[in-house]
Design a protein around this motif. Sequence first.
Motif, PDB file in Angstrom:
ATOM      1  N   VAL A  47      29.091 -81.488  86.803  1.00  0.00           N
ATOM      2  CA  VAL A  47      27.906 -82.222  87.267  1.00  0.00           C
ATOM      3  C   VAL A  47      26.918 -81.257  87.916  1.00  0.00           C
ATOM      4  O   VAL A  47      25.704 -81.344  87.691  1.00  0.00           O
ATOM      5  CB  VAL A  47      28.304 -83.336  88.265  1.00  0.00           C
ATOM      6  N   ASP A  50      25.116 -79.139  85.167  1.00  0.00           N
ATOM      7  CA  ASP A  50      24.111 -79.922  84.447  1.00  0.00           C
ATOM      8  C   ASP A  50      22.890 -80.168  85.333  1.00  0.00           C
ATOM      9  O   ASP A  50      21.746 -80.061  84.882  1.00  0.00           O
ATOM     10  CB  ASP A  50      24.730 -81.254  84.025  1.00  0.00           C
ATOM     11  N   THR A  85      20.003 -88.444  88.648  1.00  0.00           N
ATOM     12  CA  THR A  85      21.451 -88.276  88.485  1.00  0.00           C
ATOM     13  C   THR A  85      22.204 -89.487  89.007  1.00  0.00           C
ATOM     14  O   THR A  85      23.202 -89.907  88.428  1.00  0.00           O
ATOM     15  CB  THR A  85      21.933 -87.008  89.228  1.00  0.00           C
ATOM     16  N   SER A 270      29.015 -87.374  91.542  1.00  0.00           N
ATOM     17  CA  SER A 270      30.102 -87.160  90.588  1.00  0.00           C
ATOM     18  C   SER A 270      30.497 -88.432  89.848  1.00  0.00           C
ATOM     19  O   SER A 270      30.588 -88.447  88.620  1.00  0.00           O
ATOM     20  CB  SER A 270      31.330 -86.593  91.304  1.00  0.00           C
ATOM     21  N   ARG A 272      28.995 -91.321  89.392  1.00  0.00           N
ATOM     22  CA  ARG A 272      27.947 -91.836  88.496  1.00  0.00           C
ATOM     23  C   ARG A 272      27.930 -91.045  87.186  1.00  0.00           C
ATOM     24  O   ARG A 272      27.841 -91.633  86.099  1.00  0.00           O
ATOM     25  CB  ARG A 272      26.577 -91.733  89.204  1.00  0.00           C
ATOM     26  N   ALA A 273      28.029 -89.717  87.272  1.00  0.00           N
ATOM     27  CA  ALA A 273      27.976 -88.879  86.073  1.00  0.00           C
ATOM     28  C   ALA A 273      29.232 -89.033  85.216  1.00  0.00           C
ATOM     29  O   ALA A 273      29.156 -89.065  83.985  1.00  0.00           O
ATOM     30  CB  ALA A 273      27.796 -87.423  86.473  1.00  0.00           C
TER      31      ALA A 273
END
Length: 467
Positions: A47, A50, A85, A270, A272-273
Motif C-alpha cells: 500500500v 502504490d 486511498t 491498509s 481499505r486497499a
Amino acid sequence: MASALSDRLGRIVKTMRGQARITEDNVQDMLREVRMALLEADVALPVVRDFIARVKLKALGQEVVGSLTPGQVLVSVVQKELAATMGEVDADGKLKAGASEINLATQPPAVILMAGLQGAGKTTTSAKLARHLIEKRRKKVLTVSADIYRPAAIEQLKTVTAQAGAEWFPSSASDKPVEIALAALDYAKKHYFDVLILDTAGRLGIDEALMAEIAALHAAVNPIETLFVVDAMQGQDAVNTAKAFGAALPLTGIVLTKLDGDSRGGAALSVRAITGVPIKFAGTSEKLDGLEVFDAERHAGRVLGMGDIVALVEEVTKGIDVEAAQKLAGKLKSGDGFDLEDFLAQLGQMKKMGGLGGLIDKLPTQMMGGKAANVGQANMDRAERDMRRMEGIIRSMTPLERRKPELLKASRKRRIAAGAGVQVQEVNRLLNQFEQMQGMMKKMKGGGMMKMMRRMGGAGGLKGLPR
C-alpha cells in the motif's frame, strides 16, 4: 500516524520555503519522509509503495501558483491521495459522494451482518449502528446476537441495544447460530422491522471453524450489508484479518473502531486497499453516539494535522442550546451583568459538545499554534476535572449567590467549599476566573467584540476584518 505524518510534512514545508519550484529532488526528500511515517504507522508495504508512486506522479506535474510554496503544494497532493486511498474514486479520480451510506434498498427487513475478530468492538458497534439508523434514517431496528461462545455476549448486546433505543431479539448459548439468525429474521418480518443487525461470534484469532460458521450465517440470511469491524489500533495485523474475512465473505464495507485512541492509524489505509470495499463508519469514542459516517477527505485532513472543522461545527450545532445562547446574547446586549448562572450554563454547553478534549481534537494543529498534539492526555484530564470541580462549586451556591457573586464573603465561601468538597482557595480561584470572564463579556457589549478583533487585526493578528 496523524502526529508523525503531520510533523514530518511540517518540516518539509519549512525546508522548502526558499525554493521556487517543485523538482525531482525536493519531491524525493518529501516522499522519503512520507514513506517513513506510513511504515511507522504500520501501513502495509504494498500500500505504501502504490501510494508513494501516485503522489510522485501527480506532484511532478503540479504548478506552484499564487502565494503557495512548493511544500504546500506537495502537502495538498498528499492529502488528496490520502483521501483517494481511503475513499472511493470515480473514473476521473474524484471522490464519490455517498460511498459511506448504508444500503437499505431491499425488501424489509434489510439484514446487516457484523463480522470481525473478538475484541474489535462488534457488539458495541452494532448498538451504535442501530442508534445511527434510528436517529439519522428513521428506521425501526432489531438486533440479535449469534455469539454463543463469548460469556455474557448476548446480555451485553441486550443492554447496549436498550440504551440505543432499538429492540433486541433473545437468543441462547444452547442454540445454533444459523437457527438464531433465521428465528430473528422471521420475527423481524412479522413485526415490520426495517433493519435487522446480526452480531456474529468472533475469535481471538482466525480459524477455519469461525470462517465456516460465518459463511453459513451469510448464506442463511443473505444480508444486504456485510460489515467488517476492525480495531484501528491493530496496524499490520489488521491486514491479515482483512484478507481472511475478505476471502470468506463478500464484504460490502468496513467499520474502523477505536479511532480516537489510534496512535499509528495504518489500518485505515491498509484495510481499505486490501479488501477493496469502502470504509463506511469510524468509531470515535466508547459512547453510543461515537460513530461517524466515514468521510475520506475529512479523515485525511485530521491525519495531516488540519483538524476537522466540519465535525467541530456539527458537534457545536448538535450540542448547543440555541435558545439559551440567544438569551445570553440579549442579556449582554442590554447591559445586564454576566453572572455565575450564565457561567454554569456555559460549562454545561461545553460538556454537551464533547468537553475540551473532543473540541481540541477537531481543531487544526496550526490554529493551536502547533501545540494541539502536545497538550497531552494528562493535561486534558486535569482540565476536564477542573471543569467538573467548578461546576460542583457553583452548584453549592444558592440561586441568589449565583446572581450576586459580590455577596460571597468568608463565611459563605467556607460553606460553599464544604458543600463542594474542596478548599476555600478553590472557591477563590473560581471567582477570579469568573471575574476575568465577566470582564471579557463587558468588552463584547455594544460592538466591543468587533472593536477588540479589529485591534488584534491592527496588531498583525486578524488583518482585513471588515467594519
